[in-house]
Design a protein around this motif. Structure first.
Motif: not given
Length: 226
Positions: A95-124
């Motif tokens: 949920s924090c950082g620019d788009k590139m670091i977010g995409c890189a982290a999501l890709s890393s999570a995908f490869i390693n089978g890690i559950k990921s989450f972000g925050m919507d506009s209300t902070g949920t």
């Protein structure tokens, strides 16, 4: 009954840090690992110091460069997982950082089978879809060895004959793993190799970004194995 221990890995940026705090409030956490650009280190240090003072939470900071954000993030995530093998659950907060670091982290999570989450506009919290198996578990050992061989000889091959000499696999088997079949997807279909067909059926190929990430992840995991 023993409590499940949880490591949260979070991307960090100069703004949007409330997303990390929201992740701590909404999900279990026993240690926090921040990933940020070298240019944001001072802000990350200040943020970590505040969290330690308020929550007493163990926090580590891993740095990456903007020039190699994909590769560096992949390497840092693998290193963090290697150093925290005793945790029973790992969550990735993007949920924090620019788009590139977010995409890189999501890709890393995908490869390693890690559950990921972000925050919507209300902070949920917004949970991201995740495979039941990590990408590296889906790919066979033979395919990973082929990817490693291509990486070792410069990340590209001019022909299957060149790959045959470098890998020790026969050409028919290499063709099966690279191009796939009706029953099984090849490395090209999986997005790990970019393949070109030339004259007389000659096949050249080079690693894609995802292919490079998978090789990096596999190499670090092997080196850190006891």
């Amino acid at each position: 009954m023993a409590q499940m221990t949880t490591l949260q890995i979070a991307t960090f940026g100069g703004e949007g840090q409330e997303g990390i705090a929201a992740g701590i409030r909404n999900f279990p956490v026993h240690e926090l690992a921040l990933i940020c650009y070298s240019s944001d280190k001072q802000k990350a240090d200040e943020f970590a110091r505040k969290l330690r003072n308020v929550l007493g939470l163990p926090i580590t900071i891993s740095l990456i460069s903007k020039e190699n954000v994909i590769r560096d993030t992949m390497e840092r995530v693998s290193e963090i997982l290697g150093m925290h093998r005793d945790f029973q659950q790992v969550l990735m907060n993007v949920s924090c950082g620019d788009k590139m670091i977010g995409c890189a982290a999501l890709s890393s999570a995908f490869i390693n089978g890690i559950k990921s989450f972000g925050m919507d506009s209300t902070g949920t919290p917004l949970l991201m879809p995740v495979l039941k198996l990590s990408y590296s578990e889906i790919i066979s050992d033979a395919k990973i060895r082929i990817l490693k061989t291509i990486n070792d000889i410069g990340g590209a091959i001019e022909s299957l004959e060149q790959l045959e000499q470098a890998s020790g696999y026969g050409k028919p088997l290499l063709s099966y793993h690279v191009m796939g079949s009706r029953e099984s997807k090849g490395l090209a279909d999986l997005g790990l190799l970019e393949v070109e067909k030339g004259d007389r059926g000659k096949i050249s190929a080079k690693l894609t970004t995802l292919g490079k990430m998978l090789v990096t992840s596999s190499a670090i995991s092997t080196a850190q194995a006891p």
